[in-house]
Design a protein around this motif. Structure first.
Motif, PDB file in Angstrom:
ATOM      1  N   THR A 110      38.884  35.348  42.573  1.00 24.66           N
ATOM      2  CA  THR A 110      39.659  36.421  41.939  1.00 24.66           C
ATOM      3  C   THR A 110      38.859  37.199  40.895  1.00 24.66           C
ATOM      4  N   SER A 111      37.814  36.601  40.330  1.00 28.63           N
ATOM      5  CA  SER A 111      37.054  37.287  39.286  1.00 28.63           C
ATOM      6  C   SER A 111      35.694  37.807  39.769  1.00 28.63           C
ATOM      7  N   GLU A 112      35.377  37.609  41.047  1.00 24.25           N
ATOM      8  CA  GLU A 112      34.100  38.093  41.565  1.00 24.25           C
ATOM      9  C   GLU A 112      33.997  39.612  41.471  1.00 24.25           C
ATOM     10  N   MET A 113      35.046  40.314  41.866  1.00 25.92           N
ATOM     11  CA  MET A 113      35.007  41.779  41.857  1.00 25.92           C
ATOM     12  C   MET A 113      34.860  42.320  40.440  1.00 25.92           C
ATOM     13  N   SER A 114      35.492  41.689  39.483  1.00 25.90           N
ATOM     14  CA  SER A 114      35.369  42.120  38.099  1.00 25.90           C
ATOM     15  C   SER A 114      33.919  42.034  37.644  1.00 25.90           C
ATOM     16  N   PHE A 115      33.247  40.954  37.998  1.00 22.29           N
ATOM     17  CA  PHE A 115      31.837  40.799  37.637  1.00 22.29           C
ATOM     18  C   PHE A 115      30.965  41.827  38.354  1.00 22.29           C
ATOM     19  N   VAL A 141      24.756  33.756  38.094  1.00 23.80           N
ATOM     20  CA  VAL A 141      26.165  33.727  38.470  1.00 23.80           C
ATOM     21  C   VAL A 141      26.273  33.690  39.992  1.00 23.80           C
ATOM     22  N   PHE A 142      27.031  32.705  40.499  1.00 17.84           N
ATOM     23  CA  PHE A 142      27.237  32.530  41.928  1.00 17.84           C
ATOM     24  C   PHE A 142      28.716  32.656  42.261  1.00 17.84           C
ATOM     25  N   SER A 143      28.997  32.956  43.538  1.00 16.53           N
ATOM     26  CA  SER A 143      30.371  32.843  44.025  1.00 16.53           C
ATOM     27  C   SER A 143      30.609  31.373  44.348  1.00 16.53           C
ATOM     28  N   MET A 144      31.837  31.001  44.642  1.00 13.92           N
ATOM     29  CA  MET A 144      32.134  29.599  44.965  1.00 13.92           C
ATOM     30  C   MET A 144      31.467  29.165  46.272  1.00 13.92           C
TER      31      MET A 144
END
Length: 187
Positions: A110-115, A141-144
């Protein structure tokens, strides 16, 4: 294109060490597999028009046939020197940092796009975090699903993150893969 002088090398290595720690020796001693030679050497750092490139020695030898004015790029651009002389890493070095990162942060989907839009990492969007992070450390910073998204500077330690409110900033944004779209003309 020329080798880095002593002050430039110090600035580049200090910045890379901030993100990789002792894994910096893996970047420096990485053997090259490019070129027609069976022993093609190692990777090295070269400066061209205030940009620092990570390139194999065999490619540097072959590029000597091209004049400096005609040479656009060579290898992977890992950063650039500003007019003031400080060194800034660019998004192109993300794969190099991700494979050798000392400190990592994983974001919730849910917070990937914000980053990726250039915002800082908040505690509410944090999925996982490595241990022993102190404020000021370089963090990748990585995605899950372990896709590298960018990098930044830790604003809080790992212990402080546990008791932080969900809107507290954990990682200060430096760059992300969304820059390929936002700064298409400059890259």
């Amino acid at each position: 294109m020329r080798p880095l002088d002593e002050t430039e090398t110090t600035a580049v290595f200090e910045k890379l060490f901030k993100f990789t720690g002792n894994n910096l020796k893996n970047i420096i001693e990485n053997p090259s597999h490019e070129g027609p030679d069976p022993d093609s050497g190692r990777y090295c750092f070269r400066l061209h028009k205030n940009k620092v490139y990570y390139v194999s020695e065999s490619l540097v030898k072959r590029a000597t046939n091209i004049s400096r004015t005609q040479l656009v790029s060579l290898g992977t651009c890992i950063g650039r020197f500003t007019h003031g002389g400080s060194f800034h890493l660019t998004v192109q070095c993300l794969s190099l940092l991700a494979s050798n990162a000392k400190h990592k942060v994983w974001l919730k989907p849910t917070s990937e796009m914000s980053f990726l839009y250039g915002n800082h990492v908040l505690k509410g969007g944090l999925g996982r975090i490595t241990e022993n992070i102190v404020p000021g450390d370089g963090v990748v910073v990585f995605s899950m699903s372990d896709v590298p998204l960018g990098f930044g500077i830790a604003a809080k330690s790992t212990q402080d993150c546990r008791k932080l409110d969900p809107n507290g900033i954990v990682v200060l944004h430096q760059t992300d893969i969304g820059e390929y779209l936002r700064m298409e003309d400059e890259l």
